[in-house]
Design an enzyme around this catalytic site. Structure first.
Site, PDB file in Angstrom:
ATOM      1  CB  SER A  94      -8.392   0.695   5.590  1.00  0.00           C
ATOM      2  OG  SER A  94      -8.917   1.218   5.197  1.00  0.00           O
TER       3      SER A  94
ATOM      4  CB  SER B 257      -7.938   3.216   2.691  1.00  0.00           C
ATOM      5  OG  SER B 257      -7.436   2.855   3.695  1.00  0.00           O
TER       6      SER B 257
ATOM      7  CE  LYS C 124      -3.759   2.303   2.490  1.00  0.00           C
ATOM      8  NZ  LYS C 124      -4.885   1.790   3.933  1.00  0.00           N
TER       9      LYS C 124
END
Ligand code: GLN
Length: 481
Positions: free
Chosen positions: A178, A154, A79
């Site tokens: 997330s 997210s 990420k």
């Protein structure tokens, strides 16, 4: 099945037996990226050359023999809020568009120690604020299961690359859901470990008392493999806990007999789509038929969880994001400002997206003199009550089973205009962060081809129980993804 679609566990075995090479796996992943990215757009940066170099190095190590760590030669995506030395790390924000960290996050170093292959940095909601990966300065990511729908957020990019075969596994972060919610929306496995289990050093902070790094992957076995690699004490993160880490793979051998599973009654109330409820209840019956004991439990402060979370998360965010001032961090649009306030103003107005600005304002308000006691202090008290709810429930059961999301993956654009609707999607995930307990998401079937996620929540530092229940479910139900 193509190499890019297989699990890390299986690939690792084939690599050791020298039936395939790390270069072959990496090439398969890179060609899948080329094929899928124009539509899915799950990466902000693809590091193809680096990946091939690392793959060749992994192949050399395997050829030399000796002790080969299990992630050697496995392509992993990261990420874009974990610092990677020499590789752009943007948090999907304009304000960090040019940021190239001079150091690696501890998690990144630990993967490198296992000779993992880095394929790239994945898309996300800006500064991890969102539940759909639509708040990204890099543009939105589509759900590989249905490209008209969001992949969740997210860590939507990390979930999408795993679901699409654009990486074998990925690393995400979870502040309020997330990792678990995008895993659920994309039909894969995701785990938020106990707060303190995995180092946050080099993770760009959103809400520091809630943030935790964890894996997104294809199977529960892969989850254990990745957890083995990334967890453990780190003296550079004072909140990481100095506890011995078990070999998480060993928890997979146990069956479900006698495991006491709690169903929090407050989680099965109105507001949940009935198709989601039905799938989750089917999974619960399945667990019961296979030896688990199901009990109803109560988490009475659940109705306060979303409110509490959004007060604490925004307060911490407003403080954490103060560093992007065009001096210490962040883009500086020009150099000829009248004064420093004008510079801050322009840099922050242009650099942050709307959702990030909204949260900074909310958090600043919550912390301001006169409102601090009414909001921030009160939220801290509610947080203690929520944590106590879990402590009491775990006196009666070994883990809890709940839905991950009250709804199926929704359409792109459906909730962007209504922040409150977006916040409410987090109803089942934020409590685990507030309480600091581990939680994971596994797929429990589909409704009209859309995946539904089952959440397993455990006692602090008892990730083994989550893996045991999740693996038991996955193995017995024959569910791969
Ligand atoms: N959707 C939640 C939020 O927007 C959770 C995000 C996260 O876990 N990073 O804050």
């Amino acid at each position: 099945m193509e190499l890019c679609e297989r699990s890390a566990y299986e690939l690792s075995r084939l690599l050791r037996k020298k039936e395939i090479s790390a270069r072959e796996i990496t090439e398969s992943v890179l060609s899948r990226i080329e094929e899928k990215e124009p539509l899915i757009h799950a990466y902000i940066t693809v590091t193809g050359d680096l990946a091939l170099e690392q793959a060749d190095r992994a192949d050399q190590l395997i050829a030399q023999g000796g002790n080969i760590p299990p992630l050697t030669g496995i392509p992993i995506a990261i990420k874009d809020l974990l610092c990677t030395r020499g590789i752009k790390t943007t948090c999907a924000s304009k304000i960090l568009a040019n940021y190239i960290p001079p150091y690696n996050a501890t998690v990144v170093d630990r993967l490198l120690q296992q000779n993992a292959v880095f394929v790239g940095k994945t898309n996300m909601d800006e500064f991890a604020m969102g539940s759909s990966t639509e708040n990204s300065a890099a543009g939105l990511t589509r759900n590989p299961v249905d490209p008209e729908r969001v992949p969740g957020g997210s860590s939507g990019g990390s979930a999408a690359v795993v679901a699409a075969g654009e990486a074998i596994a990925a690393i995400g972060s979870d502040t309020g859901g997330s990792i678990r919610q995008p895993a659920s929306f994309c039909g894969i496995v995701g785990m938020k470990p106990t707060y303190g289990r995995v180092s946050r050093y080099g993770l760009i902070a959103y809400a520091s008392s809630l943030d935790q790094v964890g894996p997104l992957c294809r199977s529960v076995e892969d989850c254990a493999l990745l957890l083995n690699a990334i967890s453990g004490h780190d003296r550079r993160d004072s909140t990481s806990v100095d506890l011995n880490c078990p070999d998480f793979l060993q928890s997979l051998d146990q069956d479900l007999d006698g495991v006491r599973i709690g169903l929090p009654q407050e989680y099965f109330v109105e507001g949940m789509e009935s198709a989601v409820r039905d799938k989750v209840m089917e999974a619960v019956s399945f667990l019961e038929q296979n030896g688990a004991e199901i009990r109803e439990v109560s988490l009475p402060h659940t109705p306060y969880a979303v409110g509490t979370y959004y007060l604490i998360a925004t307060a911490e965010a407003s403080s954490n994001l103060a560093r992007y001032d065009a001096v210490k961090y962040g883009i500086r649009p020009r150099d000829d400002f009248e004064d420093i306030i004008a510079m801050y103003q322009q840099a922050r107005s242009e650099g942050f997206g709307r959702e990030v600005q909204r949260r900074i304002m909310l958090g600043t308000y919550v912390l301001s003199a006169g409102y601090y006691d009414a909001y921030y202090v009160k939220a801290q008290k509610a947080r203690t009550l929520i944590r106590d709810d879990f402590r009491k429930a775990f006196e009666q059961v070994d883990c809890l089973v709940t839905p991950v999301s009250p709804c199926l993956p929704f359409k792109l654009g459906e909730k962007v205009a209504e922040p409150l609707q977006m916040y409410l999607v987090d109803i089942y995930t934020v409590s685990a962060n507030l309480a600091g307990v581990p939680a994971m998401s596994i797929n429990c079937g589909t409704v009209e081809n859309l995946p539904v996620g089952l959440q397993v929540i455990g006692k602090p530092f008892d990730e083994e129980m989550l893996l045991r229940v999740a693996h038991g479910y996955q193995r017995l139900s024959g569910g791969q993804r």
